[in-house]
Write a protein that holds these residues in place. Structure first.
Motif, PDB file in Angstrom:
ATOM      1  N   VAL A 232      -2.126 -27.064  15.178  1.00 29.30           N
ATOM      2  CA  VAL A 232      -1.257 -26.944  15.697  1.00 29.30           C
ATOM      3  C   VAL A 232      -0.193 -26.385  13.814  1.00 29.30           C
ATOM      4  O   VAL A 232      -0.570 -27.535  13.403  1.00 29.30           O
ATOM      5  CB  VAL A 232      -0.787 -28.304  16.227  1.00 29.30           C
ATOM      6  CG1 VAL A 232       1.234 -27.807  16.178  1.00 29.30           C
ATOM      7  CG2 VAL A 232      -0.941 -28.664  16.894  1.00 29.30           C
ATOM      8  N   ASP A 235       6.182 -27.802  12.200  1.00 30.20           N
ATOM      9  CA  ASP A 235       6.658 -27.049  12.440  1.00 30.20           C
ATOM     10  C   ASP A 235       7.956 -26.318  11.564  1.00 30.20           C
ATOM     11  O   ASP A 235       8.913 -25.623  12.030  1.00 30.20           O
ATOM     12  CB  ASP A 235       8.250 -28.791  13.600  1.00 30.20           C
ATOM     13  CG  ASP A 235       7.931 -29.112  14.567  1.00 30.20           C
ATOM     14  OD1 ASP A 235       6.669 -28.671  14.764  1.00 30.20           O
ATOM     15  OD2 ASP A 235       7.988 -30.118  14.636  1.00 30.20           O
ATOM     16  N   ASP A 255      -1.787 -24.127  18.331  1.00 30.17           N
ATOM     17  CA  ASP A 255      -0.611 -23.961  19.177  1.00 30.17           C
ATOM     18  C   ASP A 255       0.122 -22.569  17.724  1.00 30.17           C
ATOM     19  O   ASP A 255       0.496 -23.669  16.906  1.00 30.17           O
ATOM     20  CB  ASP A 255       0.071 -25.121  19.137  1.00 30.17           C
ATOM     21  CG  ASP A 255       1.377 -25.284  19.615  1.00 30.17           C
ATOM     22  OD1 ASP A 255       2.276 -24.078  19.308  1.00 30.17           O
ATOM     23  OD2 ASP A 255       1.386 -26.583  20.334  1.00 30.17           O
ATOM     24  N   ASN A 257       3.036 -23.051  17.255  1.00 31.60           N
ATOM     25  CA  ASN A 257       4.555 -23.976  17.480  1.00 31.60           C
ATOM     26  C   ASN A 257       6.156 -22.984  17.013  1.00 31.60           C
ATOM     27  O   ASN A 257       5.772 -22.178  18.639  1.00 31.60           O
ATOM     28  CB  ASN A 257       4.890 -24.681  15.694  1.00 31.60           C
ATOM     29  CG  ASN A 257       5.345 -25.753  16.779  1.00 31.60           C
ATOM     30  OD1 ASN A 257       6.072 -25.901  17.196  1.00 31.60           O
ATOM     31  ND2 ASN A 257       5.194 -26.753  15.470  1.00 31.60           N
ATOM     32  N   ASN A 258       6.622 -22.738  15.581  1.00 35.65           N
ATOM     33  CA  ASN A 258       7.518 -22.210  16.169  1.00 35.65           C
ATOM     34  C   ASN A 258       7.464 -20.821  14.971  1.00 35.65           C
ATOM     35  O   ASN A 258       8.859 -20.362  14.465  1.00 35.65           O
ATOM     36  CB  ASN A 258       8.750 -23.065  14.941  1.00 35.65           C
ATOM     37  CG  ASN A 258       9.335 -24.156  15.703  1.00 35.65           C
ATOM     38  OD1 ASN A 258       9.212 -24.014  16.636  1.00 35.65           O
ATOM     39  ND2 ASN A 258       9.310 -25.440  14.956  1.00 35.65           N
ATOM     40  N   SER A 279       5.383 -20.149  21.794  1.00 36.45           N
ATOM     41  CA  SER A 279       6.525 -20.241  22.865  1.00 36.45           C
ATOM     42  C   SER A 279       7.436 -19.634  23.064  1.00 36.45           C
ATOM     43  O   SER A 279       6.689 -18.257  22.458  1.00 36.45           O
ATOM     44  CB  SER A 279       6.944 -21.328  21.059  1.00 36.45           C
ATOM     45  OG  SER A 279       7.857 -21.022  20.332  1.00 36.45           O
TER      46      SER A 279
END
Length: 283
Positions: A232, A235, A255, A257-258, A279
């Protein structure tokens, strides 16, 4: 008559000037070279070279002062040790000319060379050791600490390195040698972890040995031999470097993520990759 003579002389001078600055290519048994201003540039080495090979100091009495980009690339050699003479002062314009030697274990440099030096592991640096130029692809070294004082890596300096497992970056390194096409550790299939000094102002790494910018807003490189199956992205990361996950041998799920955007060629040759979560923030 005088006009014709002046024209002839002017033309002759121009021709002589052109030939004085235009390199002429020659061939020896093991390499091709050109000569400019009384100095030889080896542009291409022959196939079939094996074992220890010493680049010549001179060719036909002319000093060898430069090795061209990719002089050893894209053909078969089995050189294990490469010796650089004291006369050489230029090694490629952009890339290391030694990238194509997959069997290379060590580089040595004549002590009298004023421009280059190698360390006890056969890794090549500029004489002041501020730039790491080439880490031999078949070096037996598994753990390597870049010496403090080194500031940057030449583009592709670690390309294709086979046995390196862990590398430590000191506080002084501010450029790991990437470009718009790949990261500085492209195709290092055995690399498990990058460890960055906490005092480094440009880069940082996490417990998994992943390389980031200091503020962790950019992910630069996920080591190819990291055994995690799921990752992941933190952030804080909003930017991903081109090729950041290239040749990741074990990763199955990522992932994003941002991340604001995903560049092309991020997951080249990731054989186990099954899924990538993106995302709504990602374009």
């Amino acid at each position: 008559m005088m006009k014709k003579l002046r024209f002839f002389l002017s033309t002759l001078i121009i021709v002589l000037l052109i030939f004085s600055v235009t390199p002429v290519t020659f061939a020896e048994e093991n390499f091709r070279y050109s000569v400019t201003n009384g100095e030889a540039v080896i542009t291409r080495f022959g196939e079939g070279l094996k074992g220890e090979y010493a680049i010549p100091e001179t060719v036909n009495g002319i000093p060898v002062t430069a090795i061209g980009d990719n002089a050893f690339s894209y053909h078969h050699t089995e050189i294990t040790t490469l010796n650089i003479p004291k006369t050489v002062k230029l090694l490629g314009d952009i890339y290391s000319p030694f990238q194509g030697i997959s069997t290379l274990e060590k580089i040595t440099v004549d002590e009298e060379n004023e421009f280059f030096v190698s360390d006890e592991n056969g890794v090549l640096y500029t004489k002041d050791r501020k730039q790491l130029l080439h880490f031999p692809q078949n070096s037996p070294i598994t753990d390597y600490a870049v010496p403090d004082g080194t500031k940057m890596f030449l583009t592709g300096a670690f390309n294709g390195v086979k046995n390196l497992r862990n590398i430590t970056l000191p506080s002084s390194v501010t450029d790991v040698g990437g470009n718009d096409f790949y990261t500085g550790f492209f195709n290092c299939k055995g690399l498990e972890k990058i460890i960055v000094s906490k005092e480094n102002s440009a880069y940082s790494s996490d417990d998994n040995g992943v390389l980031y910018s200091k503020d962790k807003s950019i992910i630069y490189y996920y080591p190819s031999a990291n055994i995690q199956k799921t990752f992941v992205i933190p952030d804080s990361v909003t930017t991903c470097c081109v090729g950041a996950f290239n040749y990741s041998m074990y990763i199955e799920n990522v992932d994003m993520n941002n991340l604001k955007s995903i560049p092309n060629d991020v997951f080249v040759r990731c054989p186990e990759l099954c899924g990538v979560r993106v995302s709504e923030k990602t374009k």
